[in-house]
Design a protein around this motif. Structure first.
Motif, PDB file in Angstrom:
ATOM      1  N   ARG A  29       5.629   5.154  -3.673  1.00  0.00           N
ATOM      2  CA  ARG A  29       4.508   4.916  -2.755  1.00  0.00           C
ATOM      3  C   ARG A  29       4.550   5.806  -1.520  1.00  0.00           C
ATOM      4  NH1 ARG A  29       4.025  -0.444  -0.361  1.00  0.00           N
ATOM      5  NH2 ARG A  29       6.267  -0.715  -0.542  1.00  0.00           N
ATOM      6  N   VAL A  30       5.663   6.529  -1.327  1.00  0.00           N
ATOM      7  CA  VAL A  30       5.880   7.286  -0.093  1.00  0.00           C
ATOM      8  C   VAL A  30       5.545   8.765  -0.296  1.00  0.00           C
ATOM      9  CG1 VAL A  30       7.544   7.899   1.691  1.00  0.00           C
ATOM     10  CG2 VAL A  30       7.726   5.698   0.512  1.00  0.00           C
ATOM     11  N   PHE A  64       5.806  19.402   0.819  1.00  0.00           N
ATOM     12  CA  PHE A  64       5.507  17.977   0.778  1.00  0.00           C
ATOM     13  C   PHE A  64       6.331  17.326  -0.308  1.00  0.00           C
ATOM     14  CE2 PHE A  64       2.311  19.639  -2.186  1.00  0.00           C
ATOM     15  CZ  PHE A  64       2.244  18.690  -3.190  1.00  0.00           C
ATOM     16  N   SER A  65       6.471  16.019  -0.204  1.00  0.00           N
ATOM     17  CA  SER A  65       7.322  15.285  -1.128  1.00  0.00           C
ATOM     18  C   SER A  65       6.663  13.953  -1.470  1.00  0.00           C
ATOM     19  CB  SER A  65       8.697  15.048  -0.488  1.00  0.00           C
ATOM     20  OG  SER A  65       9.554  14.343  -1.366  1.00  0.00           O
ATOM     21  N   VAL A  66       6.811  13.536  -2.709  1.00  0.00           N
ATOM     22  CA  VAL A  66       6.260  12.253  -3.158  1.00  0.00           C
ATOM     23  C   VAL A  66       7.377  11.473  -3.855  1.00  0.00           C
ATOM     24  CG1 VAL A  66       4.525  11.103  -4.569  1.00  0.00           C
ATOM     25  CG2 VAL A  66       3.989  13.309  -3.506  1.00  0.00           C
ATOM     26  N   VAL A 118      12.018   4.532   4.689  1.00  0.00           N
ATOM     27  CA  VAL A 118      12.291   5.662   3.794  1.00  0.00           C
ATOM     28  C   VAL A 118      13.771   5.756   3.424  1.00  0.00           C
ATOM     29  CG1 VAL A 118      10.300   7.065   4.429  1.00  0.00           C
ATOM     30  CG2 VAL A 118      12.371   7.211   5.812  1.00  0.00           C
ATOM     31  N   ALA A 119      14.555   4.720   3.663  1.00  0.00           N
ATOM     32  CA  ALA A 119      15.971   4.745   3.286  1.00  0.00           C
ATOM     33  C   ALA A 119      16.106   4.978   1.785  1.00  0.00           C
ATOM     34  CB  ALA A 119      16.644   3.436   3.683  1.00  0.00           C
ATOM     35  N   GLY A 120      16.897   5.977   1.413  1.00  0.00           N
ATOM     36  CA  GLY A 120      17.102   6.297   0.007  1.00  0.00           C
ATOM     37  C   GLY A 120      15.950   7.020  -0.643  1.00  0.00           C
ATOM     38  N   LYS A 121      14.911   7.342   0.119  1.00  0.00           N
ATOM     39  CA  LYS A 121      13.741   8.031  -0.426  1.00  0.00           C
ATOM     40  C   LYS A 121      13.858   9.543  -0.231  1.00  0.00           C
ATOM     41  CE  LYS A 121      11.137   4.460  -1.602  1.00  0.00           C
ATOM     42  NZ  LYS A 121      10.646   4.249  -2.988  1.00  0.00           N
ATOM     43  N   ARG A 122      13.222  10.275  -1.123  1.00  0.00           N
ATOM     44  CA  ARG A 122      13.119  11.728  -0.975  1.00  0.00           C
ATOM     45  C   ARG A 122      11.941  12.016  -0.049  1.00  0.00           C
ATOM     46  NH1 ARG A 122      11.173  13.875  -4.963  1.00  0.00           N
ATOM     47  NH2 ARG A 122      10.659  12.063  -6.240  1.00  0.00           N
ATOM     48  N   MET A 133       0.826  -1.213   0.000  1.00  0.00           N
ATOM     49  CA  MET A 133       0.000   0.000   0.000  1.00  0.00           C
ATOM     50  C   MET A 133       0.858   1.261   0.000  1.00  0.00           C
ATOM     51  SD  MET A 133      -1.156  -0.178   4.012  1.00  0.00           S
ATOM     52  CE  MET A 133      -1.981  -1.735   3.738  1.00  0.00           C
ATOM     53  N   ASP A 134       0.216   2.392  -0.363  1.00  0.00           N
ATOM     54  CA  ASP A 134       0.858   3.696  -0.215  1.00  0.00           C
ATOM     55  C   ASP A 134       0.949   4.016   1.271  1.00  0.00           C
ATOM     56  OD1 ASP A 134       0.852   3.864  -2.943  1.00  0.00           O
ATOM     57  OD2 ASP A 134      -0.507   5.580  -3.070  1.00  0.00           O
TER      58      ASP A 134
END
Length: 327
Positions: free
Chosen positions: A158-159, A153-155, A124-128, A106-107
């Motif tokens: 899925r995050v 905000f950031s997308v 969220v490792a490696g995620k913006r 899921m998101d």
């Protein structure tokens, strides 16, 4: 056969001390979308807590919930709502639940310091990502593999994450637009009397010049250079050269507009970051000393005590970034 669109479901997890403003802005956007006169309803939601009991926001107002850490279905979207003392108020039980549910595909996202919760869960490792500017330094220092953005905000796949507050409204309007189109998102924005929704790359804070009421461009640049170089402080001569002034000219500008010397202003910035790290992370005093550019632990302690009336070793112990290990 019904022409109604399929409901998109959200599950909001409230962490004690959460921002009521951020939560309300996000939830109200979904609620208003269901009132759209040309269709709907579009959304359903449930509000959860670790215990299934009401949760107090940071302002002390208790908010009722629909249940505890229930099993979700794959098409639900998880939103972590947090605020003050997020590390202390997040248990291992909640983190394990979050990891298990997210594995369903899921998101998932977070409001304000809820990004900390996602980070503690290893999601969220490696995620913006983004978070409220007040928590940004601590999260960056503790979790360097997270790509921190200075945005509302950031997308990233899925995050989705947001700075919280009114930015939760911008984020949710963006999700409504992605899920159901411009017409619905615009109608919801009008209902909220929010005529100019912001894009994700909008900065969280007012630019330095208007925020500090500094009208001199070179002085503002010098102040920005200081903010950007906390761990390895520059000398007054180096800063002066970078902005094209003599050291004496820079001192005059600080005296006229700031009422302080460049050296004292720079020290205040470093001490403010040190206080944030001591209150929001489990860094040792020595770690904070080095991270904030102090060469001597005794100098750091003396400066900190002079500024805040307390030894750095006694600061913010209950608010450092950690989770409750209560099963």
């Amino acid at each position: 056969m019904s022409d109604a669109p399929p409901l998109r479901s959200y599950a909001f997890l409230l962490i004690p001390g959460f921002s009521q403003l951020g939560f309300a802005c996000a939830l109200e956007a979904l609620s208003l979308a269901n009132r759209y006169p040309s269709g709907g309803p579009f959304y359903s939601w449930r509000v959860l807590s670790e215990t299934g009991e009401p949760v107090r926001a940071y302002n002390g107002v208790p908010v009722g919930v629909d249940g505890g850490l229930e099993e979700l279905v794959r098409d639900e979207t998880i939103v972590i709502c947090a605020g003050e003392d997020v590390g202390q108020n997040t248990s291992r039980k909640a983190l394990n639940w979050l990891r298990r549910e997210v594995r369903k595909g899921m998101d998932y996202g977070a409001l304000s310091s809820g990004t900390y919760v996602l980070a503690l869960a290893g999601l969220v490792a490696g995620k913006r990502v983004t978070t409220h500017w007040e928590y940004r330094s601590a999260l960056t220092e503790v979790l360097p593999d997270v790509i921190m953005e200075d945005s509302i905000f950031s997308v990233d796949g899925r995050v989705f994450t947001t700075a919280g507050g009114a930015a939760s409204m911008d984020m949710m309007l963006d999700r409504i637009r992605r899920e159901h189109g411009d017409d619905l998102a615009t109608w919801v924005a009008d209902q909220m009397v929010y005529t100019d929704p912001r894009l994700p790359d909008h900065a969280q804070r007012t630019a330095l010049q208007p925020r500090t009421r500094v009208r001199n461009a070179k002085l503002a640049l010098a102040m920005q250079i200081m903010e950007n170089n906390i761990e390895d402080p520059l000398t007054p001569d180096e800063i002066s050269a970078l902005v094209g002034l003599s050291t004496r000219q820079l001192e005059r500008l600080f005296d006229r507009y700031v009422g302080n010397s460049p050296k004292r202003h720079y020290l205040r910035l470093r001490l403010e970051k040190a206080r944030d790290l001591l209150r929001q992370t489990d860094f040792s005093v020595t770690d904070v000393c080095v991270t904030c550019g102090f060469k001597s632990l005794s100098h750091f302690s003396k400066s900190y005590r002079a500024a805040y009336g307390i030894s750095p070793g006694l600061e913010g112990g209950s608010a450092r970034l950690m989770w409750r290990d209560d099963g």
